[in-house]
Design a protein around this motif. Structure first.
Motif, mmCIF file in Angstrom:
data_model
loop_
_atom_site.group_PDB
_atom_site.id
_atom_site.type_symbol
_atom_site.label_atom_id
_atom_site.label_comp_id
_atom_site.label_asym_id
_atom_site.label_seq_id
_atom_site.Cartn_x
_atom_site.Cartn_y
_atom_site.Cartn_z
ATOM 1 N N TYR A 112 0.327 -1.313 0.731
ATOM 2 C CA TYR A 112 0.034 0.451 -0.250
ATOM 3 C C TYR A 112 1.198 1.183 -0.131
ATOM 4 N N LEU A 113 0.471 2.631 -0.620
ATOM 5 C CA LEU A 113 1.096 3.945 -0.831
ATOM 6 C C LEU A 113 0.230 4.229 0.699
ATOM 7 N N LEU A 114 1.032 4.989 1.307
ATOM 8 C CA LEU A 114 1.158 4.844 2.868
ATOM 9 C C LEU A 114 1.188 6.710 2.776
ATOM 10 N N GLY A 115 -0.096 7.465 3.422
ATOM 11 C CA GLY A 115 0.272 8.956 3.647
ATOM 12 C C GLY A 115 0.418 9.102 4.938
ATOM 13 N N LEU A 132 8.538 9.222 16.702
ATOM 14 C CA LEU A 132 7.845 8.808 17.017
ATOM 15 C C LEU A 132 8.300 7.622 16.102
ATOM 16 N N GLY A 133 9.177 7.687 15.184
ATOM 17 C CA GLY A 133 10.079 6.837 14.385
ATOM 18 C C GLY A 133 8.787 6.486 13.220
ATOM 19 N N LEU A 134 7.893 7.087 12.921
ATOM 20 C CA LEU A 134 7.200 6.666 11.700
ATOM 21 C C LEU A 134 7.451 7.529 10.924
ATOM 22 N N ARG A 135 8.125 8.395 10.007
ATOM 23 C CA ARG A 135 7.964 9.141 8.816
ATOM 24 C C ARG A 135 9.335 7.616 8.107
ATOM 25 N N GLY A 136 9.579 7.087 8.238
ATOM 26 C CA GLY A 136 10.552 6.129 7.356
ATOM 27 C C GLY A 136 8.788 5.380 6.360
ATOM 28 N N TYR A 137 7.594 5.342 7.378
ATOM 29 C CA TYR A 137 6.659 4.950 6.865
ATOM 30 C C TYR A 137 5.760 4.957 5.405
#
Length: 223
Positions: A112-115, A132-137
């Motif tokens: 899935y493309l994630l935004g 939170l370490g979220l950016r890379g997702y």
């Protein structure tokens, strides 16, 4: 559920546990700035601040002005100084929502493309995302304070879709707020998934989510 190519997520109280985050911040705030209070008094002030904050949907300038007026300061503490303290310390208290990293891994592994679409100031929201370490997702991150559009304005969702490279028809929006996430995303043409947290659905909005979940890992049964 129709074929889905992309998923757009809210941040506060969806991927970030804002309840835990703001309580942690409030405790440090009282400890650092109202250290003359005893333990019981401090606990009552923390609870009072949380109520006054209204789950983050207060105008920040008004909220800080109110705290400056009503809290039991030993000496006056201006709203501008409360704002500076908040800007410097709040993001460091960020707590990831239960199952958030697990579900982002799950979605990414399945192509899935994630935004991410979030209201707030650029620096504060970016600080939370990185802590939170979220950016890379994410393939795209849209912050209202950076783009000059705020949820529930449909244009912020349309901008996110354009950056993500998907259509509204092929994208789901996942969030907790009935207006900012469910109504706004629906107005932009998306199906939505409502994460039940602190707000009840407003039936007068005439919008219903495609699905309702209580925990993020329930998305595995939907997408």
């Amino acid at each position: 559920m129709k074929a889905v190519q992309g998923l757009l997520f809210d941040l506060d109280n969806t991927l970030m546990d804002r309840d835990a985050t703001f309580r942690s911040f409030s405790r440090q705030f009282v400890q650092d700035l109202l250290g003359h209070l005893d333990e019981n008094e401090a606990a009552l002030i923390v609870d009072d601040i949380i109520v006054r904050d209204a789950d983050g949907y207060r105008d920040k300038d008004g909220f800080f002005a109110e705290l400056s007026e009503v809290l039991p300061w030993q000496k006056p503490f201006p709203a501008a100084e409360i704002r500076s303290y908040y800007d410097l310390t709040y993001a460091s208290h960020g707590a990831v929502m239960k199952h958030a990293l697990e579900i982002l891994e799950y979605c990414r592994d399945r192509g899935y493309l994630l935004g991410l679409v979030t209201n707030g100031g650029k620096d504060i929201q970016n600080g939370k995302i990185d802590l939170l370490g979220l950016r890379g997702y994410f393939d795209t991150i849209v912050i209202s304070g950076e783009v000059g559009i705020s949820k529930p304005d449909p244009d912020i969702y349309k901008l996110a879709l354009k950056r993500l490279g998907t259509t509204a028809e092929a994208t789901l929006f996942i969030g907790d707020h009935p207006v900012n996430d469910i109504w706004g995303a629906a107005a932009a043409g998306m199906d939505t998934i409502w994460l039940k947290r602190n707000h009840a659905l407003d039936e007068s909005l005439n919008v219903q989510p495609a699905a309702t979940i209580s925990e993020l890992d329930e998305l595995k049964n939907i997408i």
